[in-house]
Scaffold this active site. Sequence first.
Site, mmCIF file in Angstrom:
data_model
loop_
_atom_site.group_PDB
_atom_site.id
_atom_site.type_symbol
_atom_site.label_atom_id
_atom_site.label_comp_id
_atom_site.label_asym_id
_atom_site.label_seq_id
_atom_site.Cartn_x
_atom_site.Cartn_y
_atom_site.Cartn_z
ATOM 1 N N ARG A 58 23.599 17.375 52.178
ATOM 2 C CA ARG A 58 22.645 16.652 51.339
ATOM 3 C C ARG A 58 22.181 17.525 50.164
ATOM 4 N NH1 ARG A 58 16.980 14.644 52.132
ATOM 5 N NH2 ARG A 58 16.861 12.782 50.826
ATOM 6 N N HIS A 62 22.577 16.506 46.231
ATOM 7 C CA HIS A 62 21.427 16.456 45.316
ATOM 8 C C HIS A 62 21.563 17.477 44.190
ATOM 9 C CE1 HIS A 62 18.243 14.070 47.779
ATOM 10 N NE2 HIS A 62 19.440 13.608 47.984
ATOM 11 N N ASN A 90 13.949 14.749 46.962
ATOM 12 C CA ASN A 90 14.370 16.074 47.414
ATOM 13 C C ASN A 90 13.403 16.701 48.405
ATOM 14 O OD1 ASN A 90 16.638 15.976 45.875
ATOM 15 N ND2 ASN A 90 15.764 17.123 44.165
ATOM 16 N N HIS A 186 27.071 10.602 55.787
ATOM 17 C CA HIS A 186 26.051 10.092 56.716
ATOM 18 C C HIS A 186 26.593 9.998 58.142
ATOM 19 C CE1 HIS A 186 23.476 8.168 53.239
ATOM 20 N NE2 HIS A 186 23.438 9.481 53.245
HETATM 21 C C1 HEM Z 1 23.970 5.900 47.368
HETATM 22 C C2 HEM Z 1 23.972 7.144 47.750
HETATM 23 C C3 HEM Z 1 23.045 7.739 48.779
HETATM 24 C C4 HEM Z 1 21.830 7.320 49.214
HETATM 25 C C5 HEM Z 1 21.034 6.112 48.766
HETATM 26 C C6 HEM Z 1 21.399 8.267 50.224
HETATM 27 C C7 HEM Z 1 20.186 8.191 50.889
HETATM 28 C C8 HEM Z 1 19.803 9.031 51.902
HETATM 29 C C9 HEM Z 1 18.536 8.948 52.601
HETATM 30 C C10 HEM Z 1 17.420 7.967 52.286
HETATM 31 C C11 HEM Z 1 18.549 9.904 53.563
HETATM 32 C C12 HEM Z 1 17.428 10.222 54.555
HETATM 33 C C13 HEM Z 1 16.602 11.367 54.037
HETATM 34 C C14 HEM Z 1 15.439 11.696 54.938
HETATM 35 O O1 HEM Z 1 14.946 10.860 55.668
HETATM 36 O O2 HEM Z 1 14.984 12.847 54.902
HETATM 37 C C15 HEM Z 1 19.812 10.596 53.477
HETATM 38 C C16 HEM Z 1 20.187 11.632 54.293
HETATM 39 C C17 HEM Z 1 21.381 12.301 54.159
HETATM 40 N N1 HEM Z 1 22.295 12.163 53.132
HETATM 41 FE FE1 HEM Z 1 22.375 10.645 51.832
HETATM 42 N N2 HEM Z 1 22.357 9.217 50.389
HETATM 43 C C18 HEM Z 1 23.378 8.939 49.528
HETATM 44 C C19 HEM Z 1 24.525 9.685 49.344
HETATM 45 C C20 HEM Z 1 24.815 10.845 50.019
HETATM 46 C C21 HEM Z 1 25.923 11.720 49.709
HETATM 47 C C22 HEM Z 1 26.921 11.486 48.575
HETATM 48 C C23 HEM Z 1 25.874 12.750 50.595
HETATM 49 C C24 HEM Z 1 26.771 13.952 50.707
HETATM 50 C C25 HEM Z 1 28.006 14.032 50.279
HETATM 51 C C26 HEM Z 1 24.751 12.494 51.472
HETATM 52 C C27 HEM Z 1 24.407 13.264 52.553
HETATM 53 C C28 HEM Z 1 23.317 13.039 53.361
HETATM 54 C C29 HEM Z 1 23.080 13.754 54.609
HETATM 55 C C30 HEM Z 1 24.019 14.744 55.256
HETATM 56 C C31 HEM Z 1 21.848 13.307 55.090
HETATM 57 C C32 HEM Z 1 21.114 13.804 56.346
HETATM 58 C C33 HEM Z 1 20.216 14.949 55.922
HETATM 59 C C34 HEM Z 1 19.518 15.670 57.078
HETATM 60 O O3 HEM Z 1 19.764 15.376 58.239
HETATM 61 O O4 HEM Z 1 18.723 16.567 56.767
HETATM 62 N N3 HEM Z 1 24.112 11.353 51.075
HETATM 63 N N4 HEM Z 1 20.550 10.037 52.448
#
Ligand code: HEM
Length: 321
Positions: A58, A62, A90, A186
């Site tokens: 993530r 970002h 972030n 995800h």
């Molecule tokens: C339309 C694109 C995306 C949206 C709307 C999105 C949205 C989100 C949201 C809302 C969360 C939860 C954050 C939280 O509750 O703290 C999340 C977590 C995460 N996102 Fe995305 N994301 C997107 C694209 C991506 C991309 C491109 C990647 C990596 C290549 C990614 C990797 C992750 C990971 C690994 C998590 C888990 C983070 C953790 O466990 O600390 N996301 N994302």
Amino acid sequence: MEKNILVVLVICCILGLASAQLKVGFYNSTCPRAELIIRGIVQQRFARDRSITAALLRMHFHDCFVRGCDASILIDSTPSKSSEKDAGPNLTVRGYDLIDAAKKALEAACPSTVSCADIITIATRDAVALSGGPPYAVPTGRRDGLISNSDDVNLPGPSLSVSQAFQFFRAKGMTLNEMVTLLGAHTVGVSHCSFFEDRLSNFQGSGKPDPTMDRALAARLLKICGAASNTDPTVFLDQGTSFVVDNQFYNQTVFRRGILQIDQELALDRSTAPLVKSFAANKVAFQQSFVNAMIKMSKIQVLVGKAGEIRKNCRVVNPRK
Ligand code: HEM
Ligand SMILES: *[C@@H]1O[C@H](CO)[C@@H](O)[C@H](O)[C@H]1NC(C)=O
Ligand SMILES: *[C@@H]1O[C@H](CO)[C@@H](O)[C@H](O)[C@H]1NC(C)=O
Ligand SMILES: CC(=O)N[C@H]1CO[C@H](CO)[C@@H](O)[C@@H]1O
């Protein structure tokens, strides 16, 4: 005569650019142990905290989507200036301490040589492999940016439609298929309830859960999320294999078990459903696409050559001389 000078200039320019590109093994001669040092630190952390993979994925996303992959996400705010890491989306990015540990070890081994932007890229690559994902060689040679503004942070939200989310990816030169592939990240990690609880009981004012979510899952999540009023619990984004970088995320969305609205929409939208189905059925196809898309993302608007700097401390821009 003038023409000759022009030709010489053009040739110089091309050579200059060529030498200032990202390369696999950029640190081979200047810091031969760089990638080994980073891998060691990621391995150590992973051994006690498997969630580091999600944190780094993530962070990398970002970083690359705001001012390019230039480690601008790592800069700390000052009393007079709010940096990217303090912008809304972030706030829940984790893993900054791992980057600090890697930077410290690298500064001891080869001072002012390895960029913070490359540390994020390599550490993410290594964590993915430790989590069962595909290993891959990633080009390096990124340099660190000098600017980090919270106002620059403009990232897609979890309730966008596929076409709305794609606007963000297209703006960075990524294709729709690459967006579907990268959202496969995800497959690990968690989301706070606040990002999806609108789907659980009163979706768009209907008094009912989001009809695109499996009913048993919605009921179970409602119990977790509704339990405490002033905390914001987290749940796994991939309810199947929550710590493994695999194609299970896609299979889950096919079974209406996507957590974020955007994740579920990938499986339902006509433009993305076929690819989701094929990734759900074919782990190798997903892994190959994931490697390519991750490498492409890692090249977004990078600083190379003499641009930017090599930060000594990833949290602050080097003092001006
Ligand atoms: C339309 C694109 C995306 C949206 C709307 C999105 C949205 C989100 C949201 C809302 C969360 C939860 C954050 C939280 O509750 O703290 C999340 C977590 C995460 N996102 Fe995305 N994301 C997107 C694209 C991506 C991309 C491109 C990647 C990596 C290549 C990614 C990797 C992750 C990971 C690994 C998590 C888990 C983070 C953790 O466990 O600390 N996301 N994302
Ligand atoms: C660094 O070494 C690796 C492994 O030997 C090689 O694949 C790569 O091309 C080298 N890169 C540079 C820039 O010398
Ligand atoms: C896909 O997900 C469903 C629902 O969780 C599960 O029952 C099934 O075993 C999964 N299929 C594969 C091939 O992993
Ligand atoms: C999706 C999301 O949370 N967007 C927010 C990102 O951060 C900016 C600046 O803090 C907010 O204005 C957005 O609403």
